[in-house]
Design an enzyme around this catalytic site. Structure first.
Site, PDB file in Angstrom:
ATOM      1  N   GLN B 236      66.343 162.640  70.318  1.00 19.73           N
ATOM      2  CA  GLN B 236      66.713 161.691  71.369  1.00 19.73           C
ATOM      3  C   GLN B 236      67.101 162.428  72.644  1.00 19.73           C
ATOM      4  O   GLN B 236      67.319 161.805  73.665  1.00 19.73           O
ATOM      5  CB  GLN B 236      67.893 160.831  70.898  1.00 19.73           C
ATOM      6  CG  GLN B 236      67.578 160.025  69.652  1.00 19.73           C
ATOM      7  CD  GLN B 236      68.757 159.227  69.124  1.00 19.73           C
ATOM      8  OE1 GLN B 236      69.008 159.220  67.931  1.00 19.73           O
ATOM      9  NE2 GLN B 236      69.496 158.540  69.992  1.00 19.73           N
ATOM     10  N   ARG B 383      73.734 153.680  66.356  1.00 18.22           N
ATOM     11  CA  ARG B 383      73.638 152.748  67.477  1.00 18.22           C
ATOM     12  C   ARG B 383      74.981 152.629  68.193  1.00 18.22           C
ATOM     13  O   ARG B 383      75.474 151.541  68.460  1.00 18.22           O
ATOM     14  CB  ARG B 383      73.183 151.375  67.020  1.00 18.22           C
ATOM     15  CG  ARG B 383      72.528 150.612  68.167  1.00 18.22           C
ATOM     16  CD  ARG B 383      71.877 149.385  67.648  1.00 18.22           C
ATOM     17  NE  ARG B 383      71.161 148.654  68.658  1.00 18.22           N
ATOM     18  CZ  ARG B 383      69.943 148.195  68.469  1.00 18.22           C
ATOM     19  NH1 ARG B 383      69.296 148.451  67.369  1.00 18.22           N
ATOM     20  NH2 ARG B 383      69.366 147.483  69.390  1.00 18.22           N
ATOM     21  N   CYS B 384      75.566 153.731  68.402  1.00 14.26           N
ATOM     22  CA  CYS B 384      76.788 153.902  69.156  1.00 14.26           C
ATOM     23  C   CYS B 384      77.279 155.251  68.699  1.00 14.26           C
ATOM     24  O   CYS B 384      77.918 155.394  67.675  1.00 14.26           O
ATOM     25  CB  CYS B 384      77.836 152.860  68.829  1.00 14.26           C
ATOM     26  SG  CYS B 384      79.468 153.462  69.253  1.00 14.26           S
ATOM     27  N   GLU B 753      73.551 149.106  72.556  1.00 15.17           N
ATOM     28  CA  GLU B 753      74.629 149.192  71.576  1.00 15.17           C
ATOM     29  C   GLU B 753      75.347 147.882  71.336  1.00 15.17           C
ATOM     30  O   GLU B 753      75.876 147.638  70.260  1.00 15.17           O
ATOM     31  CB  GLU B 753      75.689 150.187  72.081  1.00 15.17           C
ATOM     32  CG  GLU B 753      75.361 151.605  71.839  1.00 15.17           C
ATOM     33  CD  GLU B 753      76.532 152.500  72.244  1.00 15.17           C
ATOM     34  OE1 GLU B 753      76.325 153.701  72.215  1.00 15.17           O
ATOM     35  OE2 GLU B 753      77.614 152.004  72.581  1.00 15.17           O
TER      36      GLU B 753
END
Lengths: 290, 801
Positions: B236, B383-384, B753
């Site tokens: 990422q 996701r955070c 998020e």
């Protein structure tokens, strides 16, 4: 997730398949749909040297009526069971159960014979076979024998089948018009094994339970037949108290394995709850049929 | 003056900000034309696989690789001993710790990497793994972080022996990593002593794992002749990977070419650097051949960064009306055997201090203790990446606990405590400056649409009949878009992000970014921002990311940072283009620059609408008729250092019905109102929200990575790990309010998020609310039917009539 190397054989007849297993010895395994065996091989839990694919054996296909029995080729896929007009009409329990197995993709490959013969207590058909009092035809190069489903399951992955035998046919009864049936399965999600499931078949005679079969999935090392619960209901009117009594008796025979789906207490109670729900649905269906 | 018909047609043609155009990524993916790391195939490429530890904690007595090496087709078996001369048997983590690349004398978690087998094909590699004989001496494991700092606890990290200070200050114990404190302790304690009402709850956010369809992997190819290294990697943040690889290998960064091709989902799992990446690189350098390493699903779940595992003690102090006066939080953070978190350097517990949420709380204090256990390292996903979920969860739970204790309605208590619109920019007690928000308006809209009062009445009636129904609210505030470089860096590199745009002579464009899409739709939405800013149709703007040789340096995509940072860079790069275009247009029209005004896709002479130059015309002129003194070409670069984070928010409502006799939770309704500021593409936002809510549902209802006492990870495969299918996934209703960020060039805040962060609290609060009448204030996730049933059964709520 990669199996060790193995030889792959694809016999074109039952005779050829049985000859192959004889010559390969203990290191060989029959491959049906592969949805249990192949994952086990990928985890290297099972490491057969020879895989004999039954997919091309014509004798193991097909579903046909034979008097008051239906003969099912074990290589029938779950989707073929679901789609069989004969079964829908004469033994609707089986298509109903098959809908609860895994997901459409798996049901395109997974077979009823594999499900029955694998000896995994989490599989759905075995308990149903017990309730139906099905017969399994086992064939080897030495000949053929018929083993009742109720005498087939010894333990987890341990059945009456010898290593050189193949499940050649499954024989189930045609269900009479007044037969109530139900399969109640509790599962976390599509494709998962049952936390617990119960199968019930019953017939009524003027409101009295004439005959009932109650069997359980995945709450012991084998599929279980709740005989005491069956006896308690036979010859009686099935009211709420009787249902509750049957559920309690069924729970007494449960010995489930603990896992992330639940501990023994939970799974046992869920077996009881599935029995309650299955009896009620079977009862309704038996009454509707009248 | 309204928008003329002609103008509307031109706006529509641009496909800019606000339009719901379809994802540009999908045509390739749905046809199987994606190009993922595992699709990279190079001549002579070798394949690798790991020997992993079967034990949670053990001393390695010996490793015998001879049988594996004797297997035809095996090229190498690397162990720590082989990497040691290169000083690559350990690597720095993004959290200031070090992590064993290959186990050095001992293993600290089950599935830890012990040896790296390289072979001609993947099958030989797998067989060779079985032939490596490792002799272990098992040691006692710590899997309960509450026992990590026992006086007689086993030593998890002998390599840190005698180091009293870690990357984040003093260490209290040999299994202690850091203590992080923020807020005014004295004032907070003082308020608690005198407050009329206080509540306290022990809340665990269990260990879980993101579930990208694509697992992690890398292909490394070292060119011995030129001394150049190319690495395709599931990252990422590819630019950071290149910097790390350069630092570790000693190769010039210019000779390291890192490419993140298509990435099949990240969710934070693909932020860090894993031993597999390092080993594939070393193996390629040593063997002079390309080496591919792709982890399988079990390895992904078992050895790649987990999420959460925060044991939180929440406390609130309130006045007699339920207005919160102070908040106090203590966290025991289970980091596993190495601290491999990927938070910005100065933030060992990420932005957990967002835990005062959407509420005006004047005094607050947070303490976080990070400890080692014999578990997989990570704490990055999912996701955070920055512990916002944990912080948001604890306050959203605690406000419910407070409401329950005071007999107040759970919506009412929120309305009483919200930060009001006129208070923005709002300075939180724990150090953040919230940019903007409309919390009350959002919740009121949800309550009205869902008829909250009627739901409460229905619940009341159902309770009389013994039925279990729960209503969960989550009115969360997120903190995303890291970050200002003055407070946020990764390995010393400030957390800016970037955009380079080049307009071609015929009026189409290419733009490159330092972020990296993993499903967020950057190709679609970045082009929309640029379309609106430069007046070129989004269809004509190509977006590229992931190749560190061509893309500008950026810190990557995680923590909802792409729109707040690179999205801002796009807008500002676009404005630079427009400024130059204005000069060219003025020259072409023979007027002064000030006589021109921008009109959607062209510059128009003020008051003379037919005197205009379209962007397409200006682009052509940029390559042949630039005014004297102005260089030809039309391109711009923007490295954007955000002045602040952005603070998306939302109001979610979840209604559940619980089967009293099986413990099954059925989500009857889920209403999600999000405020992510300016909305770039409503369809993409809906997609993000559906995905995030589904992850939140999975987390709340079933995802867990439990360990037994011996350190065995239970359920590290999809046989056990809960991934809902479309059948189980609830239906979602989405809605929005728009409160733009005042400091972002287009007012956008980021949304990736939010649904996960806010969704988990909504599901959780709904389930617990179903038991509120029985005095239950908290139940730890996940709400599997087995655990829910146990609650029901213990409370005698399953009695039959």
């Amino acid at each position: 997730m990669i199996p060790p190397s193995f030889a792959y054989r694809a016999p074109a007849s039952l005779k050829e398949a049985l000859a192959l297993i004889d010559e390969s010895g203990d290191d060989a395994k029959f491959l049906a749909g592969g949805h249990s065996l192949l994952p086990m091989m990928k985890f290297r839990v099972s490491e057969p040297a020879v895989l004999i694919d039954l997919g091309g054996v014509p004798e193991l296909q097909g579903i046909r009526e034979a008097g008051d029995r239906i003969h099912i080729g074990p290589m029938s896929t779950e989707n073929e069971i679901i789609g069989s007009a004969l079964l829908q009409q004469k033994c609707p329990l089986l298509p109903e159960v098959a809908r609860w197995i895994a997901d459409p993709q798996v049901r395109n490959r997974g077979t009823i014979g594999g499900d029955v013969a694998h000896g995994d207590p989490a599989n759905d058909h075995p308990a149903v076979m017990l309730a139906l009092e099905a017969d399994f035809v086992l064939r080897s190069s030495q000949g053929e024998r018929v083993v009742p489903a109720n005498e087939f399951y010894f333990g987890t992955y341990f059945t009456a089948m010898e290593a050189n035998e193949v499940l050649a046919e499954i024989r189930v009864p045609v269900l009479g018009p007044g037969t109530g049936y139900a399969y109640k399965k509790l599962k976390r999600k599509t494709g998962d094994f049952a936390i617990a499931a119960a199968c019930v078949l019953l017939t009524l005679d003027r409101g009295i339970c004439k005959r009932i079969a109650i069997t359980l999935t995945n709450v012991g090392p084998t599929p279980l037949r709740a005989s005491a619960a069956e006896q308690a209901l036979t010859g009686k009117a099935i009211d709420d108290a009787a249902v509750e009594n049957a559920a309690q008796l069924a729970m007494q025979i449960c010995d489930p394995a603990e896992d992330l789906r639940g501990d023994k207490e939970y799974k046992t109670h869920m077996a009881g709850e599935m029995v309650r729900r299955a009896i009620r649905q079977a009862l309704e269906r038996a009454k509707e049929a009248k | 003056m309204g928008i003329l018909e002609d103008q509307q047609a031109r706006i529509d043609q641009l496909g800019g900000i606000g339009c719901g155009r379809k994802r540009k990524e999908d045509a390739r993916f749905i046809q199987g034309k994606g190009n993922y790391v595992d699709d990279v195939k190079l001549p002579g490429m070798l394949h690798a696989d790991f020997v992993r530890s079967p034990y949670g904690h053990a001393r390695i007595k010996s490793i015998d690789t001879s049988k594996a090496l004797a297997l035809p087709g095996v090229r190498a078996v690397l162990t720590a001993k082989d990497l040691a001369p290169l000083k690559l048997h350990w690597m720095p983590t993004l959290a200031g710790d070090v992590q064993a690349v290959l186990a050095d004398e001992k293993v600290g978690f089950q599935y830890q990497e012990v040896a790296f087998v390289v072979a001609d094909d993947r099958y030989i590699a797998a067989d060779a793994v079985d032939l490596v004989k490792v002799e272990y001496e098992e040691l006692p494991s710590i899997t309960d972080p509450f026992h990590s700092m026992d006086p007689d606890a086993p030593v998890i990290r002998p390599d840190l022996d005698g180091k009293d200070t870690g990357a984040h200050g003093k260490r209290k114990h040999y299994n202690h990593i850091f203590t992080w404190e923020v807020g005014d302790k004295a004032e907070t304690d003082r308020v608690f002593e005198t407050a009329p009402v206080t509540v306290k709850e022990q809340i665990w956010y269990p260990r879980n794992h993101g579930m990208p369809l694509e697992t992690c992997g890398s292909v490394a190819s070292f060119d011995k002749v030129n001394g150049e290294l190319k690495v395709w990697v599931t990252s990422q943040a590819p630019h950071v990977v290149r910097t790390v690889v350069s630092l570790l290998s000693g190769l010039d960064e210019s000779k390291v070419h890192v490419v993140a091709p298509d990435i099949g989902g990240g969710f934070g799992v693909k932020v860090g650097v894993y031993p597999g990446y390092v080993c594939s690189i070393v193996a390629s350098i040593v063997l002079g051949k390309p080496v591919k390493w792709i982890e399988d699903r079990v390895e992904h779940l078992a050895a790649t960064a987990f999420g959460r595992d925060y044991h939180m003690t929440g406390e609130l102090a309130a006045d007699a009306d339920g207005r919160i006066q102070a908040a106090r939080f203590y966290v025991l953070a289970d980091h596993g055997a190495f601290d491999s978190c990927a938070d910005p350097t100065k933030w060992p517990a990420g932005f957990f201090n967002i835990c005062t949420g959407s509420y005006d709380i004047k005094a607050a204090h947070v303490t976080v203790d990070g400890v080692y256990t014999n578990k997989t390292p990570g704490g990055v996903s999912y996701r955070c990446s920055f512990r916002v979920t944990e912080g948001s969860y604890v306050i959203e739970r605690m406000i419910d606990v407070l409401a329950q204790k005071m007999g107040l309605d759970k919506a009412e208590i929120r309305l009483r405590n919200f930060i009001k619109p006129e208070q923005f920019p709002y300075q939180s007690a724990l150090g953040w400056e919230y940019d903007s928000g409309s919390y009350e308006a959002g919740l009121r809209k949800v309550m009205e649409v869902c008829d909250y009062a009627a739901l409460r009445r229905e619940q009341e009636e159902k309770r009389k009949r013994g039925e279990l129904m729960g209503i969960g609210l989550s009115t969360f505030t997120e903190i995303v878009g890291a970050g200002p470089t003055k407070i946020c860096d990764i390995l010393g590199v400030g957390m800016f992000d970037s955009c380079e745009i080049r307009i071609h002579p015929t009026g189409s464009a290419i733009a490159r970014f330092g972020t990296k899409d993993q499903g967020q739709s950057h190709r679609t939405t970045y082009a929309q921002i640029l379309a609106t800013e430069v007046g070129i149709p989004s269809e004509s703007i190509m977006i590229e990311e992931g190749d560190t040789d061509t893309a500008p340096y950026g810190l990557g995509t995680y923590g909802s940072r792409s729109t707040p940072t690179a999205g801002a860079a796009a807008a500002r790069a676009g404005r630079k283009i427009r400024a130059k275009a204005q000069k060219i247009a003025a020259h072409l029209l023979e007027v002064a620059e000030d006589d021109l005004e921008w009109d959607i896709d062209r510059f128009v002479v003020k008051g003379v609408p037919d005197q205009a130059k379209t962007m397409k015309e200006i682009a052509w002129a940029a390559y042949n008729r630039t005014p004297p003194g102005l260089e030809p070409g039309l391109e711009a670069v923007e490295y954007y250092d955000p002045p602040n984070m952005t603070y998306p928010s939302g109001a979610y409502l979840c209604v559940v019905d619980i089967d009293r006799h099986t413990g099954e939770v059925k989500v009857r309704r889920f209403y999600a109102l999000d405020d992510c500021g300016t909305r770039i593409n409503p369809m993409v936002i809906d997609g993000q929200i559906h995905g995030g809510l589904t992850e939140a549902f999975a987390v709340a209802m079933g995802q867990e990575l439990p360990y037994d006492k011996a350190g065995n990870l239970l359920g590290a495969s999809l046989l056990d790990y809960f991934v809902p299918t479309a059948v189980e996934t609830p239906r979602y209703e989405t809605d929005f309010t728009v409160t733009p960020s005042p400091h972002h060039p287009i007012g956008a805040k980021g949304v990736g998020e939010s649904p996960h962060v806010g969704g988990v609290s909504a599901f959780s609060n709904a389930v617990i609310d179903a038991f509120a009448h029985a005095g239950v204030t908290h139940l730890n996730m996940p709400y599997k039917s087995s655990t829910v049933w146990k609650t029901i059964h213990t409370l005698n709520l399953d009695q039959r009539a």
